[in-house]
Design an enzyme around this catalytic site. Structure first.
Site, PDB file in Angstrom:
ATOM      1  N   HIS A  13       0.792  -1.295  -0.109  1.00 27.47           N
ATOM      2  CA  HIS A  13       0.029   0.187   0.125  1.00 27.47           C
ATOM      3  C   HIS A  13       0.961   1.223  -0.195  1.00 27.47           C
ATOM      4  O   HIS A  13       1.640   1.565   0.871  1.00 27.47           O
ATOM      5  CB  HIS A  13      -0.921  -0.099   1.134  1.00 27.47           C
ATOM      6  CG  HIS A  13      -1.905   1.188   1.422  1.00 27.47           C
ATOM      7  ND1 HIS A  13      -1.683   1.905   2.211  1.00 27.47           N
ATOM      8  CD2 HIS A  13      -2.946   1.464   0.591  1.00 27.47           C
ATOM      9  CE1 HIS A  13      -2.805   2.871   2.298  1.00 27.47           C
ATOM     10  NE2 HIS A  13      -3.566   2.609   1.328  1.00 27.47           N
ATOM     11  N   HIS A  55      -1.081  10.271  -3.327  1.00 30.10           N
ATOM     12  CA  HIS A  55      -2.216   9.851  -2.804  1.00 30.10           C
ATOM     13  C   HIS A  55      -3.126  10.783  -2.657  1.00 30.10           C
ATOM     14  O   HIS A  55      -4.440  10.664  -2.829  1.00 30.10           O
ATOM     15  CB  HIS A  55      -2.040   9.251  -1.359  1.00 30.10           C
ATOM     16  CG  HIS A  55      -3.492   8.974  -0.555  1.00 30.10           C
ATOM     17  ND1 HIS A  55      -3.976   9.797   0.516  1.00 30.10           N
ATOM     18  CD2 HIS A  55      -3.901   7.753  -0.753  1.00 30.10           C
ATOM     19  CE1 HIS A  55      -5.099   9.233   0.700  1.00 30.10           C
ATOM     20  NE2 HIS A  55      -5.036   7.875   0.288  1.00 30.10           N
TER      21      HIS A  55
HETATM   22 CA    CA Z   1      -5.080   3.866  -2.817  1.00 28.32          CA
END
Ligand code: CA
Length: 320
Positions: A13, A55
């Protein structure tokens, strides 16, 4: 159910973001070296229509943009990637993620803010890194790009979903197969891309409160009927971990998804921010792998999940 070796997929992630600043090439290389099966990319568009791995829509929580470009915040106080060229973004110094107030680390105990030499990079840079590492190691690690805020991008004058899907199709056509999943929170976006003829494997992300995330075509995505609708155009769902595991127990979502042919890739396992009621990350991973049978797991700590998965395999004989 016994997971075969290599399952669930370990999905890094934002890279090995538990150890190095998220979405930097260093964090991706570390995740690769820790044995991740898939590297995740959040994708937003720049002013010059390029795809950058980031992000947030804005920059100030992971870079020195406020110091470098003091006059270029919008009225809401944010410096948006969409307002900068890729060349400008590449010139920013990147830090470990800061708190919303900007005065502390978002995750105390992780990589120290403002240390080291880190940069933003384009999606194409990351795919080149991934392809290069696959060539040198002989492994077949995949990519998991996310279309960030497609409706916002359309209002900002760019069709991010189509641009990203076309970029990925061109990448596959030019350089050959690569394990790949295209993910998005907005259900209308993936339906639209499928209707437009894109046939990349798609993962519908499902947040804590799905109703807040857009148009689910009248169905609860956590119900069997809602999952069946998603299965028409998606190969997987990416639910919040709390939809899969709650109070120590299997909620039944994975079995319902498997019934209609959807793989399940929950997010996000973090050693330093465990779900409520969980004290032992490795035990949780073992339960998710062995008892609940998830097909993939997004994690900030790929080494932890690789290790826990191997232990489950040893105990069950799956690696014999
Ligand atoms: Ca993501």
């Amino acid at each position: 159910m016994v997971s075969p070796p290599g399952r669930p997929l370990v999905i890094a992630h934002r890279g090995a973001s538990g150890y190095l600043p998220e979405h930097t090439q260093q964090a991706k290389a570390l995740a690769y070296g820790q044995g991740a099966d898939v590297l995740e990319q959040d994708v937003v568009a720049t002013r010059d229509g390029r795809l950058v791995v980031l992000h947030d829509l804005f920059l100030e929580r992971v870079s020195d943009v406020a110091r470098r470009y003091p006059g270029r915040a919008r009225a809401d106080g944010h410096w948006y990637a969409r307002d900068f060229t890729l060349a400008e973004l590449r010139g920013l110094a990147v830090t470990e993620r800061l708190s919303a107030a900007g005065d502390a680390a978002a995750f105390p105990g992780r990589f120290p803010p403002w240390q080291g030499e880190f940069r933003l990079h384009a999606l194409e840079d990351e795919l080149a890194l991934l392809r290069g590492l696959n060539a040198t190691t002989g492994r077949e690690v995949g990519a998991y790009p996310e279309i960030k805020c497609p409706a916002w991008h359309r209002e900002a004058g760019i069709d991010l979903g189509v641009l990203l899907a076309e970029t990925l199709e061109a990448e596959l056509a030019a350089r050959g197969p690569l394990p790949l999943w295209l993910q998005c929170f907005d259900p209308a976006e993936l339906r639209r891309l499928h209707a437009q003829g894109f046939r990349l494997p798609m993962t519908q992300l499902i947040g804590r409160v799905p109703a807040e995330q857009g148009d689910w075509a009248g169905q609860d995505p956590l119900s069997t009927a809602g999952l069946a609708v998603l299965a028409r155009h998606c190969s997987a769902i990416g639910p919040w971990l709390g939809h899969v595991w709650r109070d120590g127990r299997d909620t039944g979502l994975v079995a319902r998804a498997h019934e209609v042919g959807l793989a399940v890739h929950p997010w996000t396992l973090r050693r330093d921010r465990l779900p409520e009621g969980c004290q032992d990350a490795e035990a949780l991973v073992a339960q998710l792998c062995h008892d609940i049978g998830v097909d993939g797991l997004f994690t900030d700590h790929p080494d932890l999940v690789v290790r826990a998965r191997a232990r489950v395999g040893e105990r069950t004989g799956a690696l014999d």
